[in-house]
Design a protein around this motif. Sequence first.
Motif, PDB file in Angstrom:
ATOM      1  N   ARG A  10      21.827  64.399  23.679  1.00  0.00           N
ATOM      2  CA  ARG A  10      23.267  64.697  23.747  1.00  0.00           C
ATOM      3  C   ARG A  10      24.011  63.557  24.431  1.00  0.00           C
ATOM      4  O   ARG A  10      25.033  63.069  23.932  1.00  0.00           O
ATOM      5  CB  ARG A  10      23.497  66.007  24.513  1.00  0.00           C
ATOM      6  CG  ARG A  10      24.965  66.290  24.813  1.00  0.00           C
ATOM      7  CD  ARG A  10      25.183  67.580  25.557  1.00  0.00           C
ATOM      8  NE  ARG A  10      24.581  67.672  26.867  1.00  0.00           N
ATOM      9  CZ  ARG A  10      25.083  67.114  27.971  1.00  0.00           C
ATOM     10  NH1 ARG A  10      26.170  66.381  27.921  1.00  0.00           N
ATOM     11  NH2 ARG A  10      24.476  67.281  29.133  1.00  0.00           N
ATOM     12  N   ARG A  13      24.244  60.459  22.357  1.00  0.00           N
ATOM     13  CA  ARG A  13      25.229  60.612  21.277  1.00  0.00           C
ATOM     14  C   ARG A  13      26.669  60.605  21.815  1.00  0.00           C
ATOM     15  O   ARG A  13      27.616  60.627  21.045  1.00  0.00           O
ATOM     16  CB  ARG A  13      25.002  61.916  20.512  1.00  0.00           C
ATOM     17  CG  ARG A  13      23.674  62.027  19.810  1.00  0.00           C
ATOM     18  CD  ARG A  13      23.658  61.199  18.540  1.00  0.00           C
ATOM     19  NE  ARG A  13      22.500  61.482  17.721  1.00  0.00           N
ATOM     20  CZ  ARG A  13      21.383  60.779  17.718  1.00  0.00           C
ATOM     21  NH1 ARG A  13      21.267  59.739  18.511  1.00  0.00           N
ATOM     22  NH2 ARG A  13      20.383  61.101  16.929  1.00  0.00           N
ATOM     23  N   TYR A  15      28.080  63.010  23.685  1.00  0.00           N
ATOM     24  CA  TYR A  15      28.675  64.343  23.755  1.00  0.00           C
ATOM     25  C   TYR A  15      28.604  64.891  25.173  1.00  0.00           C
ATOM     26  O   TYR A  15      27.608  64.709  25.874  1.00  0.00           O
ATOM     27  CB  TYR A  15      27.926  65.335  22.854  1.00  0.00           C
ATOM     28  CG  TYR A  15      28.085  65.108  21.377  1.00  0.00           C
ATOM     29  CD1 TYR A  15      29.346  65.053  20.790  1.00  0.00           C
ATOM     30  CD2 TYR A  15      26.976  64.980  20.561  1.00  0.00           C
ATOM     31  CE1 TYR A  15      29.482  64.859  19.431  1.00  0.00           C
ATOM     32  CE2 TYR A  15      27.102  64.791  19.196  1.00  0.00           C
ATOM     33  CZ  TYR A  15      28.362  64.727  18.639  1.00  0.00           C
ATOM     34  OH  TYR A  15      28.492  64.538  17.294  1.00  0.00           O
ATOM     35  N   ASP A  19      31.342  69.551  24.388  1.00  0.00           N
ATOM     36  CA  ASP A  19      31.413  69.053  23.005  1.00  0.00           C
ATOM     37  C   ASP A  19      30.296  69.638  22.151  1.00  0.00           C
ATOM     38  O   ASP A  19      30.542  70.149  21.056  1.00  0.00           O
ATOM     39  CB  ASP A  19      31.290  67.523  22.965  1.00  0.00           C
ATOM     40  CG  ASP A  19      32.467  66.789  23.566  1.00  0.00           C
ATOM     41  OD1 ASP A  19      33.565  67.363  23.613  1.00  0.00           O
ATOM     42  OD2 ASP A  19      32.265  65.626  23.987  1.00  0.00           O
ATOM     43  N   LEU A  20      29.064  69.523  22.646  1.00  0.00           N
ATOM     44  CA  LEU A  20      27.917  69.993  21.875  1.00  0.00           C
ATOM     45  C   LEU A  20      27.991  71.502  21.673  1.00  0.00           C
ATOM     46  O   LEU A  20      27.747  72.001  20.567  1.00  0.00           O
ATOM     47  CB  LEU A  20      26.600  69.612  22.552  1.00  0.00           C
ATOM     48  CG  LEU A  20      25.324  70.078  21.852  1.00  0.00           C
ATOM     49  CD1 LEU A  20      25.264  69.613  20.398  1.00  0.00           C
ATOM     50  CD2 LEU A  20      24.096  69.607  22.618  1.00  0.00           C
ATOM     51  N   LYS A  23      30.666  72.215  18.992  1.00  0.00           N
ATOM     52  CA  LYS A  23      30.265  71.791  17.647  1.00  0.00           C
ATOM     53  C   LYS A  23      29.109  72.636  17.104  1.00  0.00           C
ATOM     54  O   LYS A  23      29.026  72.863  15.898  1.00  0.00           O
ATOM     55  CB  LYS A  23      29.882  70.315  17.659  1.00  0.00           C
ATOM     56  CG  LYS A  23      31.059  69.380  17.866  1.00  0.00           C
ATOM     57  CD  LYS A  23      30.610  67.936  17.909  1.00  0.00           C
ATOM     58  CE  LYS A  23      31.728  66.988  18.242  1.00  0.00           C
ATOM     59  NZ  LYS A  23      32.799  66.921  17.280  1.00  0.00           N
ATOM     60  N   ALA A  24      28.223  73.100  17.998  1.00  0.00           N
ATOM     61  CA  ALA A  24      27.098  73.933  17.571  1.00  0.00           C
ATOM     62  C   ALA A  24      27.469  75.412  17.506  1.00  0.00           C
ATOM     63  O   ALA A  24      26.661  76.242  17.096  1.00  0.00           O
ATOM     64  CB  ALA A  24      25.910  73.734  18.514  1.00  0.00           C
ATOM     65  N   LYS A  28      28.926  77.463  26.091  1.00  0.00           N
ATOM     66  CA  LYS A  28      28.608  76.355  26.998  1.00  0.00           C
ATOM     67  C   LYS A  28      27.572  76.798  28.027  1.00  0.00           C
ATOM     68  O   LYS A  28      26.638  76.059  28.345  1.00  0.00           O
ATOM     69  CB  LYS A  28      29.886  75.877  27.686  1.00  0.00           C
ATOM     70  CG  LYS A  28      29.694  74.725  28.625  1.00  0.00           C
ATOM     71  CD  LYS A  28      31.034  74.319  29.246  1.00  0.00           C
ATOM     72  CE  LYS A  28      30.852  73.281  30.320  1.00  0.00           C
ATOM     73  NZ  LYS A  28      32.139  72.934  30.944  1.00  0.00           N
ATOM     74  N   GLU A  35      19.459  73.529  28.637  1.00  0.00           N
ATOM     75  CA  GLU A  35      19.250  72.177  29.179  1.00  0.00           C
ATOM     76  C   GLU A  35      18.604  72.208  30.562  1.00  0.00           C
ATOM     77  O   GLU A  35      17.854  71.306  30.910  1.00  0.00           O
ATOM     78  CB  GLU A  35      20.573  71.410  29.244  1.00  0.00           C
ATOM     79  CG  GLU A  35      21.043  70.918  27.899  1.00  0.00           C
ATOM     80  CD  GLU A  35      22.173  69.922  27.992  1.00  0.00           C
ATOM     81  OE1 GLU A  35      22.638  69.597  29.120  1.00  0.00           O
ATOM     82  OE2 GLU A  35      22.617  69.452  26.923  1.00  0.00           O
ATOM     83  N   ILE A  50      21.808  73.039  17.161  1.00  0.00           N
ATOM     84  CA  ILE A  50      21.821  71.905  18.093  1.00  0.00           C
ATOM     85  C   ILE A  50      21.316  70.642  17.404  1.00  0.00           C
ATOM     86  O   ILE A  50      21.939  69.580  17.489  1.00  0.00           O
ATOM     87  CB  ILE A  50      20.992  72.232  19.353  1.00  0.00           C
ATOM     88  CG1 ILE A  50      21.670  73.338  20.159  1.00  0.00           C
ATOM     89  CG2 ILE A  50      20.792  70.986  20.209  1.00  0.00           C
ATOM     90  CD1 ILE A  50      20.825  73.914  21.291  1.00  0.00           C
ATOM     91  N   VAL A  53      23.924  69.190  14.923  1.00  0.00           N
ATOM     92  CA  VAL A  53      25.029  68.472  15.581  1.00  0.00           C
ATOM     93  C   VAL A  53      24.551  67.132  16.129  1.00  0.00           C
ATOM     94  O   VAL A  53      25.244  66.116  16.015  1.00  0.00           O
ATOM     95  CB  VAL A  53      25.657  69.325  16.705  1.00  0.00           C
ATOM     96  CG1 VAL A  53      26.659  68.512  17.506  1.00  0.00           C
ATOM     97  CG2 VAL A  53      26.324  70.569  16.123  1.00  0.00           C
ATOM     98  N   LEU A  54      23.350  67.116  16.701  1.00  0.00           N
ATOM     99  CA  LEU A  54      22.811  65.883  17.278  1.00  0.00           C
ATOM    100  C   LEU A  54      22.238  64.943  16.211  1.00  0.00           C
ATOM    101  O   LEU A  54      21.831  63.832  16.522  1.00  0.00           O
ATOM    102  CB  LEU A  54      21.740  66.214  18.325  1.00  0.00           C
ATOM    103  CG  LEU A  54      22.243  66.946  19.565  1.00  0.00           C
ATOM    104  CD1 LEU A  54      21.076  67.310  20.473  1.00  0.00           C
ATOM    105  CD2 LEU A  54      23.275  66.115  20.314  1.00  0.00           C
TER     106      LEU A  54
END
Length: 115
Positions: A10, A13, A15, A19-20, A23-24, A28, A35, A50, A53-54
Amino acid sequence: MIGKNIKEIRKRRGYTLSDLAEKANISKSYLSNIERDLNKNPSLQIMNKIASVLNVDISSLLKNDTVLDMPLCIEKEWAELVYELKELGVDKKQIQQYKTLIQFIKWQKQNSEPK
């Protein structure tokens, strides 16, 4: 391990966590728990979101830092299995998809066993 991999990719990239997650289409807080390895067993659906998006394969998210030695020769049973798959019309791309699924199932099993 999976959380560390997601976080590392992430960040590479560019993000943020927000953001991730956006987008996914996951929360959060849920992504943060993954994570930080508080949630060690996310579903395949979440992993697909995930990874998509990545822009990586799920197997990239599941990899250990260790590298296994490759055998110098293939056992007869494995060679026959590959031949049978080819005869059934399974192509290399499909085999990679099955490999990813098998890696996910193996990872999920290892992380769901009591320690």
